[in-house]
Write a protein that holds these residues in place. Sequence first.
Motif, short mmCIF file in Angstrom:
data_model
loop_
_atom_site.label_atom_id
_atom_site.label_comp_id
_atom_site.label_asym_id
_atom_site.label_seq_id
_atom_site.Cartn_x
_atom_site.Cartn_y
_atom_site.Cartn_z
N PRO A 161 -43.02 -2.55 -65.14
CA PRO A 161 -42.90 -3.26 -66.42
C PRO A 161 -42.46 -4.71 -66.17
N SER A 162 -42.48 -5.51 -67.21
CA SER A 162 -42.01 -6.90 -67.05
C SER A 162 -40.55 -7.04 -67.44
N GLU A 163 -40.00 -5.98 -68.07
CA GLU A 163 -38.58 -6.06 -68.47
C GLU A 163 -37.84 -4.81 -68.03
N TYR A 164 -36.51 -4.97 -67.85
CA TYR A 164 -35.72 -3.88 -67.29
C TYR A 164 -35.76 -2.62 -68.15
N LYS A 165 -35.79 -2.80 -69.47
CA LYS A 165 -35.76 -1.59 -70.31
C LYS A 165 -37.02 -0.74 -70.11
N GLY A 166 -38.07 -1.35 -69.61
CA GLY A 166 -39.28 -0.59 -69.28
C GLY A 166 -39.07 0.39 -68.12
N LEU A 167 -37.91 0.31 -67.46
CA LEU A 167 -37.61 1.24 -66.35
C LEU A 167 -36.79 2.44 -66.81
N ASP A 168 -36.43 2.46 -68.10
CA ASP A 168 -35.72 3.63 -68.64
C ASP A 168 -36.56 4.88 -68.36
N ASP A 169 -35.92 5.94 -67.98
CA ASP A 169 -36.60 7.21 -67.67
C ASP A 169 -37.58 7.10 -66.50
N ARG A 170 -37.43 6.07 -65.71
CA ARG A 170 -38.28 5.95 -64.49
C ARG A 170 -37.36 5.71 -63.30
N PRO A 171 -36.52 6.71 -62.96
CA PRO A 171 -35.47 6.47 -61.95
C PRO A 171 -36.01 6.04 -60.60
N GLU A 172 -37.16 6.57 -60.18
CA GLU A 172 -37.67 6.21 -58.85
C GLU A 172 -38.15 4.76 -58.84
N ALA A 173 -38.84 4.38 -59.91
CA ALA A 173 -39.31 2.98 -60.02
C ALA A 173 -38.11 2.04 -60.09
N ARG A 174 -37.12 2.42 -60.88
CA ARG A 174 -35.94 1.56 -61.02
C ARG A 174 -35.24 1.38 -59.67
N ASN A 175 -35.17 2.47 -58.92
CA ASN A 175 -34.51 2.41 -57.61
C ASN A 175 -35.20 1.40 -56.69
N LEU A 176 -36.53 1.44 -56.64
CA LEU A 176 -37.24 0.52 -55.75
C LEU A 176 -37.06 -0.93 -56.21
N VAL A 177 -37.05 -1.13 -57.52
CA VAL A 177 -36.84 -2.48 -58.04
C VAL A 177 -35.43 -2.97 -57.70
N ASN A 178 -34.45 -2.09 -57.87
CA ASN A 178 -33.06 -2.47 -57.52
C ASN A 178 -32.94 -2.81 -56.03
N ILE A 179 -33.59 -2.00 -55.21
CA ILE A 179 -33.53 -2.25 -53.75
C ILE A 179 -34.15 -3.62 -53.45
N TYR A 180 -35.29 -3.89 -54.08
CA TYR A 180 -35.95 -5.18 -53.85
C TYR A 180 -35.01 -6.32 -54.21
N ALA A 181 -34.42 -6.22 -55.42
CA ALA A 181 -33.54 -7.30 -55.90
C ALA A 181 -32.37 -7.51 -54.94
N ALA A 182 -31.76 -6.40 -54.51
CA ALA A 182 -30.59 -6.51 -53.63
C ALA A 182 -30.97 -7.10 -52.28
#
Length: 340
Positions: free
Chosen positions: A238-259
């Motif tokens: 998604p283009s916004e963080y709330k688009g990652l709600d209920d997508r824990p695996e996608a959110r995890n990879l995005v968080n890893i990238y950011a960090a």
Amino acid sequence: MSDSQFTPRVFSGMQPSGGLTLGNYLGALKRYVEMQNEGTYETIYCMVDLHAITVWQDPAELASKTRELAAAYIAAGVDPEKSILINQSQVPEHTQLAWIFNTVARMGWMQRMTQFKDKAGKNAQNASLGLFAYPALMAADILVYHATHVPVGDDQKQHLELTRDIATKFNHDYGVDFFPITEPVIKGAATRVMSLRDGSKKMSKSDTSDASRINMTDDADTIAKKIRKAKTDPEPLPSEYKGLDDRPEARNLVNIYAALADISVDQVLADHGGAQFGTFKPALAELAVEKLSPIASEMTRLLNDVPEIDRLLARGAEQAREITQPILKKTYEIVGMVGA
Ligand code: TYM
């Protein structure tokens, strides 16, 4: 009580009970280096070998994992000229203060510790007494330095609350203003890095599946393969963080990238929103290899000179004891122990 009477001092530690994971690095170690380099704090970083043996450790493995962890700290940027680097067992004031704290902490407090429940599993009667008392030793690790700040991942939050409770009760019971009420530092995009195979589970060195984690010693091909195989969903990013709600695996990879990239999650999504995982995963793999490979090769180099690591740890213990001995002595006086 104000903390201003205390020198700004950072303490943190990791168990030498397995290899380091990307979770340890992004959740804690990266912050160790940042806080060291800020120049605001005295920094003390520890290998907690006494904590490790609360579950069985093969002695030879424990020794080599402890040196490996020291090498990982240094390779990641902990500078023994700027920080005090120690192995817990070599600074005996930790365990001496822990005994006092065993008398301060209440059974009920310890029984609420979720990590004890998780680690002891169904057979809590067979867990070691040390595993139960683990958080009191952790409080002693921190408070024997009067540490004011402790950088950790999210999973250590409850232990740090207990540390504050122990300090508060000690100060109250003995009518003193002696131990600081330490602040946890749980910061950044990756305070809780999740398993690559299951977005509801923490990435952990004890997971039976090696594919669930990135180890700091994995080579470039292994890192790329693990990221390629990481569980995801079929939707584009998604283009916004709330688009990652209920997508824990996608959110995890995005968080890893950011960090890893030291940018905000919003920035990652601004750059990669709309991308399929077929494109995002190789970009993440490339970034991970770029950031982690130099650390792994530096670790290998440092481990070629074990006597030098041992020398640094012996020197660290001496430096540490200059801080811990007076604090323990004063604690004994407060408690009423004579002969010090
Ligand atoms: P340990 O060895 O389990 O983990 C070391 C550090 O890594 C963090 N961490 C993570 N962060 C984000 N995502 C993850 N998946 C992840 N996995 C681990 C942990 O939060 C921790 O900061 N009890 C401590 C060791 C300890 C300690 C201390 C820490 C002993 N005494 C005093 C701070 C201060 C532990 O078992 O960490």
